[in-house]
Design an enzyme around this catalytic site. Structure first.
Site, PDB file in Angstrom:
ATOM      1  N   TYR A 150       0.855  -1.187   0.000  1.00  0.00           N
ATOM      2  CA  TYR A 150       0.000   0.000   0.000  1.00  0.00           C
ATOM      3  C   TYR A 150       0.890   1.236   0.000  1.00  0.00           C
ATOM      4  O   TYR A 150       1.827   1.330   0.787  1.00  0.00           O
ATOM      5  CB  TYR A 150      -0.887  -0.004   1.249  1.00  0.00           C
ATOM      6  N   ASP A 245       9.302   2.740  -0.003  1.00  0.00           N
ATOM      7  CA  ASP A 245       8.254   3.410   0.761  1.00  0.00           C
ATOM      8  C   ASP A 245       8.465   3.034   2.226  1.00  0.00           C
ATOM      9  O   ASP A 245       8.082   1.959   2.677  1.00  0.00           O
ATOM     10  CB  ASP A 245       6.874   2.967   0.265  1.00  0.00           C
ATOM     11  N   LYS A 273       4.320   9.017   9.173  1.00  0.00           N
ATOM     12  CA  LYS A 273       4.090   8.450  10.501  1.00  0.00           C
ATOM     13  C   LYS A 273       5.088   8.954  11.553  1.00  0.00           C
ATOM     14  O   LYS A 273       4.898  10.031  12.093  1.00  0.00           O
ATOM     15  CB  LYS A 273       4.070   6.928  10.417  1.00  0.00           C
TER      16      LYS A 273
HETATM   17  N1  PMP Z   1       2.751   3.982   2.504  1.00  0.00           N
HETATM   18  C1  PMP Z   1       2.741   3.076   3.479  1.00  0.00           C
HETATM   19  C2  PMP Z   1       3.784   2.001   3.503  1.00  0.00           C
HETATM   20  C3  PMP Z   1       1.769   3.136   4.471  1.00  0.00           C
HETATM   21  O1  PMP Z   1       1.749   2.203   5.443  1.00  0.00           O
HETATM   22  C4  PMP Z   1       0.796   4.158   4.435  1.00  0.00           C
HETATM   23  C5  PMP Z   1      -0.301   4.278   5.480  1.00  0.00           C
HETATM   24  N2  PMP Z   1      -0.534   3.219   6.280  1.00  0.00           N
HETATM   25  C6  PMP Z   1       0.860   5.090   3.393  1.00  0.00           C
HETATM   26  C7  PMP Z   1       1.856   4.980   2.451  1.00  0.00           C
HETATM   27  C8  PMP Z   1      -0.131   6.215   3.314  1.00  0.00           C
HETATM   28  O2  PMP Z   1       0.083   7.113   4.341  1.00  0.00           O
HETATM   29  P1  PMP Z   1      -1.103   8.085   4.844  1.00  0.00           P
HETATM   30  O3  PMP Z   1      -2.145   7.228   5.441  1.00  0.00           O
HETATM   31  O4  PMP Z   1      -0.401   8.987   5.823  1.00  0.00           O
HETATM   32  O5  PMP Z   1      -1.581   8.829   3.645  1.00  0.00           O
END
Ligand code: PMP
Length: 433
Positions: A150, A245, A273
């Site tokens: 994701y 990511d 995060k």
């Molecule tokens: N990339 C990863 C690996 C994530 O875990 C997440 C959110 N869990 C995101 C992108 C998206 O981040 P956000 O919810 O802050 O938009």
């Protein structure tokens, strides 16, 4: 910890019922609605350290940590104090502030691939921006992503995505034009041969490979030996970029993220995060020659009204300062190891087939006896059983991520006593399933 008989959720029910008329599904983000685990979503009132309190006064040991940011424990007194001080100077400048320099320097010093960084407001924004940059730099349109990973909810990533998309078992989302996702190629995680085949088929049109170096959004899945190395080599061979990511793994599985832990340096990295310490922050960064393309230094446009916001920067700076203190990651590894090994043992002793593991403060357990190398393997886990496990733990005062397809998170505030209480609850629940 609450006993099952005293676990009342009357106020949560009331508030959540009202919310369903006001917001789709009653939530601001899908997984919060407990759709896949069932049961009543609890409405939070406050968070502190390793604990959360709901509106009915129940207290829970928390293994979600607001989905990752709370690595020092919720509402850490030093973060809160720094925020109070910053708050007195105003909430948003929409102009440069020195806190951006401080956090940028900390990020650049910590993350091997990052020579320059741009702050944004979420992980989604970071990933959509970095993809534009990968395309701008290479002059190529296609990307390779992995099934079950994701990268936020931007159109081009909603192809075989993890997290809430996997949790809800949604097909690729309506509203995303085929013309956008035609350029998104997918491969199973940990399958280098599949990636190679995509490069052979499209030798001059792939801008890069984007992945979670340790997967958290299809449950917790680690890279097989040689997988990250292989991606590094393949991208180099085909003139494509490698993008980690690290929104979830950054400053969590090591101070310098997965790239430090595994010794593989990508060209670009996204963060989120932890670097916001609980306030909305994302970032993308990487090689200086690539970042030089970002406006106004270069022609690739990306902007944000609240980006580099002084409050968010302050929470991030203080959080990273706390993480720099001695023995932080040794401690995180120790408590998370006790928890994960304990959970697997308790489950196996109760006759369940499980697999799982941890790296530093990130962990997972699947209800399947087979090892999980990719999303297909993860999907074989017993989701219904996980739902029953989740509900049983919640009733006993333990808050787990409400999905089999999400990783768990620990923090510096979790103690061995918290782990023992968690394992005692798990034993009770698992023996009753
Ligand atoms: N990339 C990863 C690996 C994530 O875990 C997440 C959110 N869990 C995101 C992108 C998206 O981040 P956000 O919810 O802050 O938009």
């Amino acid at each position: 910890m609450v006993s099952t008989s005293s676990h009342q959720t009357t106020k949560s029910k009331e508030i959540f019922t009202a919310a369903q008329k006001l917001m789709p599904g009653g939530v601001s983000s899908p997984v919060r609605a407990f759709k896949s685990v069932g049961g009543q979503p609890i409405v939070f009132e406050s968070v502190k350290g390793a604990y959360i309190r709901d509106v009915d006064g129940n207290e829970y040991i928390d293994y979600v940590g607001t989905w990752g940011p709370a690595i020092c424990g919720h509402a850490h007194p030093e973060v809160i104090a720094a925020l109070h001080e910053a708050l007195d100077k105003g909430t948003s400048f929409g102009a440069p502030c020195v806190q951006e320099n401080i956090l940028a320097e900390m990020v650049i010093d910590a993350v091997p691939s990052i020579e320059m960084v741009r702050f944004v407001n979420s992980g989604t924004e970071a990933c959509m921006s970095v993809l534009r940059l990968m395309r701008a730099f290479t002059g190529r349109d296609k990307i390779i992503k992995f099934e079950g990973c994701y990268h936020g909810h931007a159109d081009m990533f909603l192809v075989k995505a993890g997290s809430g998309v996997a949790t809800l078992g949604l097909p690729d989302s309506p509203g995303v034009p085929k013309t956008t996702t035609n350029n998104t190629l997918t491969a199973p995680y940990n399958d280098l041969e599949a990636v190679k085949a995509l490069f052979v088929e499209n030798p001059d049109s792939i801008a890069g490979v984007i992945l979670e170096p340790v997967v958290g959004n299809a449950g917790f899945i680690v890279p097989d030996a040689g997988f990250l190395e292989g991606l590094r080599e393949l991208t180099k061979e085909y003139g494509a970029l490698l993008m980690f990511d690290e929104v979830m793994t950054g400053f969590r599985i090591a101070y310098g993220g997965a790239q430090e832990k595994f010794g593989i340096t990508p060209d670009l990295t996204t963060l989120g995060k932890v670097i916001g310490g609980g306030l909305p922050v994302g970032a993308y960064g990487g090689r200086a020659d690539i970042m030089a393309m970002v406006a106004p230094a270069g022609p690739m446009y990306q902007a944000g009204t609240l980006s580099g916001n002084p409050l968010a920067m302050t929470a991030g700076i203080k959080t990273l300062e706390l993480l720099q203190r001695p023995s932080t990651y040794e401690y995180l590894d120790k408590v998370t190891k006790s928890l994960t090994e304990g959970l697997l043992k308790v489950a196996r002793d109760a006759g369940h087939s499980v697999s799982g593991g941890h790296i530093s403060a990130m962990f997972g357990m699947f209800f399947t006896g087979n090892p999980v190398h990719n999303y297909e393997d993860a999907k074989k886990a017993d989701v219904a059983k996980f739902g029953r496990f989740h509900r049983g733990m919640l009733e006993r005062g333990v808050y787990l991520a409400p999905s089999q397809f999400e990783a768990g998170f620990t923090s510096l505030a979790h103690t061995e006593a918290d782990i023992e209480r968690t394992l005692a609850a798990a034993k009770e629940v698992l023996e009753s399933l």
